[in-house]
Design an enzyme around this catalytic site. Structure first.
Site, mmCIF file in Angstrom:
data_model
loop_
_atom_site.group_PDB
_atom_site.id
_atom_site.type_symbol
_atom_site.label_atom_id
_atom_site.label_comp_id
_atom_site.label_asym_id
_atom_site.label_seq_id
_atom_site.Cartn_x
_atom_site.Cartn_y
_atom_site.Cartn_z
ATOM 1 N N ASP A 23 0.838 -1.196 0.000
ATOM 2 C CA ASP A 23 0.000 0.000 0.000
ATOM 3 C C ASP A 23 0.878 1.253 0.000
ATOM 4 O O ASP A 23 1.567 1.520 0.989
ATOM 5 C CB ASP A 23 -0.894 -0.029 1.248
ATOM 6 N N ASP A 24 0.899 1.987 -1.107
ATOM 7 C CA ASP A 24 1.694 3.216 -1.239
ATOM 8 C C ASP A 24 3.192 2.948 -1.387
ATOM 9 O O ASP A 24 4.011 3.786 -1.004
ATOM 10 C CB ASP A 24 1.507 4.151 -0.034
ATOM 11 N N CYS A 34 -5.475 4.760 -3.843
ATOM 12 C CA CYS A 34 -5.722 3.394 -3.378
ATOM 13 C C CYS A 34 -6.952 2.747 -4.002
ATOM 14 O O CYS A 34 -6.854 1.715 -4.673
ATOM 15 C CB CYS A 34 -5.871 3.380 -1.855
ATOM 16 N N ASP A 58 -0.264 -0.627 -4.966
ATOM 17 C CA ASP A 58 -1.440 0.016 -5.563
ATOM 18 C C ASP A 58 -1.140 1.392 -6.144
ATOM 19 O O ASP A 58 -1.891 1.903 -6.967
ATOM 20 C CB ASP A 58 -2.602 0.095 -4.561
ATOM 21 N N ASN A 59 -0.069 2.021 -5.717
ATOM 22 C CA ASN A 59 0.378 3.302 -6.295
ATOM 23 C C ASN A 59 1.749 3.630 -5.732
ATOM 24 O O ASN A 59 2.243 2.952 -4.837
ATOM 25 C CB ASN A 59 -0.604 4.449 -6.002
#
Length: 541
Positions: free
Chosen positions: A45-46, A81, A316-317
């Site tokens: 995540d991130d 997200c 996700d990014n």
């Protein structure tokens, strides 16, 4: 871990139920299913790749990257997200799955999403049509578990075993939906630290699953998302580490969209200290992710399944910390926010491979379905299977561009702490530097071809503001060349962008501007977008 015990009775109930169901299946199904590969998707995540996000993950790089293929040009369809996760699950661009931000109103895990998209995600197809047993653990979509979205009782279609985090990333004091039943966790590291809980539940699944069906396992960690709480043993790691001082660090984006131009340069000392602390804490949380990867790989090796298992590792990014004087966030169109790590190991993938082919997170679903033997052409997915790339069978027809879309968020009232900014901004820091706004709404064509490494972006605002970057000559995207690039190139890129923004399924995979098969006919410009081209010409004069 104490958290393992609370799950096992549920596991055994599931196992017994599944055994009853499996006993009705024919031996022919057993035989064909057993030969199919297993698949593991580990989603962080991130996690950036442009500013060193992979540096702490030494075990992951060795066990997945060195053992398989690393993709150096992997991107997300949207740098936020929930829209990005929706693209992973559906294989669709945001304009087709209609998740535009992290709110229920933005369709994040909403009832509308559940009715229109959830039943058609790639895990649902794996379970229903490819006879896979499926396991999910971790963060799903940001509003999952919301009372207006069915609460934690809602189990998305496609999952044999479900451990979903209620709402956004946390490390302690959270609620899990364990097969639709709430399981509350506190702040005791030994049994509540979420990254470790997910690791232990994953190991339990690998121990108690059926050996007569292939499996798909998706583990979605909170790290390195805020609030950046490292495991106790890692809280003193990277004590001297600071955010990288790349050429775009703490410089003014003078030729960029107004939201970037409003950032104060140089940043205040307090902002720099804050982002350096955040950078260090993000890295600390990743050490537990590294442990999780090692545990899963080791368990697969012990059970003799590693050789028949594909393992994907991605995010996700991306993320930024100080680039163009923006303290920290994602949501922007630049490489640091849209480019993500992607490593895959598995059958028929030679070790120590690197691919520069252009892939996106909309390709994960098609690729996983392809691995499972499911015909991707039967779906409405926009992405492409990159399995041939991993197996070294790729021909010259691979795509040369992808679409990136983002819809900005902003409040219709002024921030009391920053009244001079006016309404429409959000994600503001104490020194009134804001990371998002209602008209931070853009779409980009990201092109990677033998003759071009280009990013073309248009903003949906009163200016129809355009940003163009030659990423080969300008990897830090310091210079917007929109006003100096050839007019014909601008018109072709504008045309291609409109085509991609209107695409669906197969039409999202047509040749790009720098593909020799591309045909440009201005008469084919979509009438609904014709005003945009004329305004674009005026803007560029």
């Amino acid at each position: 871990m104490g958290s393992r015990c609370c799950c096992r009775s549920t596991f055994w109930n599931n196992v017994l139920m599944c055994v009853m169901l499996w006993s009705d299946l024919s031996c022919g199904v057993f035989a064909s299913s057993h030969r199919r590969p297993n698949i593991v998707l580990i989603l962080t995540d991130d996690l950036d790749v442009a500013i060193g996000g992979l540096n702490p993950l030494n075990k992951t790089k060795k066990l997945i990257g060195d053992a398989g293929m690393t993709f150096t040009n992997a991107f997300v369809a949207s740098p936020l997200c929930c829209p990005s996760r929706a693209s992973i699950l559906t294989g669709k661009y945001p304009h087709n799955h209609h998740v535009v931000n992290n709110t229920l109103e933005g369709n994040c895990s909403s009832k509308a999403w559940q009715k229109s998209e959830e039943a058609h995600t790639f895990p649902a197809l794996l379970k229903s049509y490819a006879n896979y047993q499926t396991f999910f653990a971790g963060k799903y979509l940001n509003q999952y578990g919301h009372s207006e979205a069915g609460g934690v009782e809602h189990i998305p279609p496609g999952w044999s075993y479900w451990v979903g985090l209620e709402k956004n990333s946390k490390y302690y004091n959270y609620t899990l939906s364990v097969n639709g039943k709430a399981q509350k966790h506190g702040a005791d590291y030994s049994k509540d630290y979420l990254t470790d809980v997910l690791a232990n539940m994953s190991l339990d699944f690998l121990q108690y699953k059926s050996n007569f069906q292939p499996f798909f396992m998706m583990v979605s960690t909170p790290a390195p998302h805020s609030p950046w709480m490292a495991a106790p043993q890692y809280q003193d790691s990277f004590n001297t580490t600071k955010a990288p001082r790349d050429p775009n660090f703490n410089v003014h984006g003078k030729d960029k969209h107004w939201l970037i131009r409003q950032a104060k340069t140089p940043m205040s000392n307090s902002s720099v200290q804050f982002l350096d602390d955040a950078f260090r804490k993000r890295w600390q949380t990743l050490l537990s992710v590294d442990d999780l990867v090692e545990k899963i790989v080791q368990r697969l090796e012990v059970t003799g399944e590693l050789g028949n298992t594909y393992i994907f590792f991605t995010s996700d990014n991306g993320y930024h910390t100080g680039q163009f004087s923006l303290p920290l966030d994602k949501r922007q169109l630049y490489e640091f926010d849209i480019r993500v790590p992607l490593m895959v190991r598995g059958p028929n993938i030679k070790p120590n491979q690197t691919s520069q082919m252009l892939v996106a997170n909309v390709d994960l679903g098609p690729t996983i379905l392809d691995i499972a033997g499911y015909n991707v052409n039967r779906t409405q997915m926009d992405g492409m299977s990159f399995l041939p790339i991993m197996e070294g069978k790729m021909n010259s027809s691979w795509r040369t561009d992808i679409l990136i879309e983002y819809e900005g968020e902003g409040h219709n009232v002024s921030d009391p702490a920053c009244p001079l900014l006016g309404p429409g901004v959000s994600e503001c820091f104490p020194d009134c530097v804001c990371e998002d706004s209602y008209n931070n709404t853009y779409a980009c064509v990201r092109t990677i071809a033998p003759s071009a490494n280009l990013q073309y972006c248009e903003f949906d605002d009163n200016e129809v503001f355009v940003e163009v970057y030659n990423v080969t000559a300008d990897p830090y995207q310091l210079t917007n060349i929109a006003k100096t690039i050839d007019q014909e190139v601008l018109e072709k890129m504008n045309h291609r962008l409109m085509m991609l923004q209107s695409c669906s399924g197969q039409s999202c995979r047509t040749p790009g501007v720098y593909d020799p098969r591309y045909k440009f006919d201005p008469r084919q410009m979509f009438s609904s977008h014709s005003w945009q081209l004329s305004r674009l010409r005026q803007t560029m004069k």
